[in-house]
Every structure is written in C-alpha cells, then in structure tokens.
Design an enzyme around this catalytic site. Structure first.
Site, PDB file in Angstrom:
ATOM      1  NE  ARG A 168      -7.781  -5.658 -20.785  1.00 44.97           N
ATOM      2  CZ  ARG A 168      -7.473  -4.358 -21.576  1.00 44.97           C
ATOM      3  NH1 ARG A 168      -6.512  -3.753 -21.218  1.00 44.97           N
ATOM      4  NH2 ARG A 168      -8.534  -4.238 -22.340  1.00 44.97           N
ATOM      5  N   PRO A 184       0.694  -1.103   0.110  1.00 43.68           N
ATOM      6  CG  PRO A 184      -0.153  -1.221   2.356  1.00 43.68           C
ATOM      7  CD  PRO A 184       0.584  -2.253   1.106  1.00 43.68           C
ATOM      8  CG  ASP A 188      -8.253  -0.726 -23.085  1.00 43.79           C
ATOM      9  OD1 ASP A 188      -9.114  -1.183 -23.628  1.00 43.79           O
ATOM     10  OD2 ASP A 188      -7.123  -1.569 -22.782  1.00 43.79           O
ATOM     11  CD  GLU A 201       1.778  -4.352  10.448  1.00 43.12           C
ATOM     12  OE1 GLU A 201       1.936  -3.208  10.229  1.00 43.12           O
ATOM     13  OE2 GLU A 201       0.404  -4.947  10.774  1.00 43.12           O
TER      14      GLU A 201
HETATM   15 CL1  6GU Z   1      -0.252  -3.856  -3.384  1.00 40.65          CL
HETATM   16  N1  6GU Z   1      -1.095  -4.407  -0.922  1.00 40.65           N
HETATM   17  C1  6GU Z   1      -1.758  -4.375   0.225  1.00 40.65           C
HETATM   18  N2  6GU Z   1      -1.580  -5.019   1.234  1.00 40.65           N
HETATM   19  N3  6GU Z   1      -2.831  -3.335   0.365  1.00 40.65           N
HETATM   20  C2  6GU Z   1      -2.745  -2.707  -0.700  1.00 40.65           C
HETATM   21  C3  6GU Z   1      -2.192  -2.788  -1.723  1.00 40.65           C
HETATM   22  C4  6GU Z   1      -1.299  -3.802  -1.743  1.00 40.65           C
HETATM   23  N4  6GU Z   1      -2.592  -1.553  -2.476  1.00 40.65           N
HETATM   24  C5  6GU Z   1      -3.439  -1.221  -2.110  1.00 40.65           C
HETATM   25  N5  6GU Z   1      -3.537  -1.541  -0.880  1.00 40.65           N
END
Ligand code: 6GU
Length: 273
Positions: free
Chosen positions: A161, A92, A176, A119
């Site tokens: 794709r 994230p 797209d 984590e």
């Molecule tokens: Cl790539 N991993 C995690 N754990 N949470 C996320 C993410 C990735 N992308 C958005 N939220």
C-alpha cells in the site's frame, strides 16, 4: 517491486490475489511469485525438515533445501538488473515489524520471503545469505504463530500500500497511525458516515459544523484519548514539544503530567478509564 515467497504452503498465500495487493499485481506495480519449497527436495518424501542437533522438541528446516531454493529464486532474477534481493525471514525472534520498516522495505526493488514452519530454519541459512544479501528477520507481534506465512501476508500488505500509485490517494498515507510524522504518532480516532442517525445514535455535532479548525481540534483530542487508553507508551515516548497548550490541558484532564524531562507520564494516583 518484485516479491518472491518460498513456502511449503503456497495455497496459504492465495489472499495475495485479492484486494489491494491483487490489484497492484494485475496492474503490474507488483510482481509476486509464490514457490513451493518442496520443488527443491530430492528424496521421495520431499523432506524439508529434520531433528534438531542437541535434541529438543519439534523439527528444523533443512539448510540444503532452503539454499537451493533461494539460489534458484535469485538466479531467476539475474539480468533484471536489480542485483541481490533483500531476504525477509519472518520469525517471532525477529525485530518488530513497524511502519518504519514497512517504509524501508517499500523502497527495495526486490524482496524474497522465507517463512518457516516447525521450529525454524537451520541458522546457517540466514548466516550464509547475510554475507551476500541484506537480511531482515522480522516479527509481527508478541505472540506465536504456527508459521511465517501469515506474517508474509501482513508485511506484503503493509509494504504494497506504500508503493507509488497503489493507494490512489496520496493523502491517505500522511495521517496513517504510525506514519513517521503523522499526528505526532497518535492513534487515529473514530470516523463516521451516513446515515446521520443509526439505531438512535447520532454523530458528534462538531463534524456537522463545517468548522474545519474545530473539526481538526476534535479529531486530535479523540486521537489523544484513544492513544492514552490503548497505547500509553506512545504518549510517554512523544517529544513534548509536539504538544500545544490544548493538548497539555487534555492530557492533564486524562490524568497525565509532565515529568522532570518534560515527557508526559501517568500522574500518580491517576485512575484507569
Ligand atoms: Cl513472523 N512468525 C511466527 N511463527 N510467529 C510470529 C511471528 C512470525 N511474529 C509474531 N509471531
């Protein structure tokens, strides 16, 4: 293209056997290999995580296990002439995954995904591989998942794709939403198919007119309406040189006006639809 995924939940990647990605694998366009990270543990409990230095909640994935796993995966590709893979680490805190990055990754011969649970992975793993491999830390959106496996599915599908021969219809890429050079980065509007009336709902008359010019115009208008409603940031970011007179009139009707730099923004006092 070859894709390796190292994970503590190999079964989470089962969807890669299905649909577009599954077919690309069957046809040999895509070589996907899923590995269980625990194969590279040495203790009785197959430990992949430990407590964080400095304290705090949760657990951190151990660098030694990841290091052995990634080295083994890399070694398994030696002699295939691809050189080092690109390492993709879903997190994230990564750079946002976009169509632009999908296009960039689709041009690589070999991707290795390192989805983390807990984590995250000890930072030294990413720092070490970044000295020898191309490394992409990637987030798929502004929300938090329990692990990176779902992101691997998302990224793999977006990349697969784009591989030559996977979609069948080369035209399908050009329009797209988010394709570089698509309808000036507008979202796609609504689509319809048979029957012509369903639950007393017809379809927009123009689509039956056979008038290609008017149909294209209508589709563009619908794309503008949808983009203005759902992604105003995309309109604000647009080079106004991409807008014709009709676009400008429509935007004005939707409560948009050009600012001092010519870019469009919500007119003062415009009401939300
Ligand atoms: Cl790539 N991993 C995690 N754990 N949470 C996320 C993410 C990735 N992308 C958005 N939220």
């Amino acid at each position: 293209m070859r894709i390796d995924v190292v994970t503590i939940f190999p079964e989470y990647l089962e969807p890669l056997n299905v649909s577009l990605v599954g077919k690309a694998r069957t046809r040999g366009t895509l070589d996907v290999r899923v590995h269980d990270l625990r194969e590279w543990t040495h203790d009785r409990h197959n430990t992949v995580d430990d407590t964080p230095y400095g304290g705090g909640p949760g657990m951190v994935m151990k660098p030694d296990v990841w290091g052995e796993a990634l080295d083994a995966v890399a070694a398994s590709g030696e002699g295939e002439g691809e050189g080092a893979p690109a390492l993709v680490v879903p997190t994230p805190s990564g750079r946002p995954f976009t169509q632009e990055l999908a296009v960039e990754l689709a041009a690589k011969p070999w991707l290795v995904f390192a989805p983390a649970r807990y984590e995250g992975i000890d930072r030294r793993v990413i720092d070490d591989y970044a000295t020898r491999w191309e490394v992409h830390e990637v987030s798929i959106g502004d929300y938090v998942l329990a692990g990176g496996e779902a992101a691997v599915l998302v990224i793999t599908e977006a990349v697969a794709r784009l591989l030559p021969g996977v979609l069948g219809n080369a035209e399908s890429h050009r329009d797209d939403s988010f394709a570089p050079g698509a309808m000036a980065d507008l979202l796609e509007g609504p689509v319809y198919t048979k029957p012509p009336v369903w639950r007393e709902r017809g379809i927009p008359e123009v689509l039956l007119s056979g008038h290609h010019g008017r149909i294209a115009r209508w589709r563009r208008d619908e794309a503008f309406r949808r983009t203005a409603a759902h992604r105003p940031d995309l309109i604000e970011r647009c080079d106004p040189a991409a807008f014709d007179k009709h676009d400008r009139a429509l935007l004005a009707e939707l409560g948009w006006e050009p600012g001092p730099d010519g870019r469009f923004g919500r007119a003062a006092g415009a009401v939300e639809e």
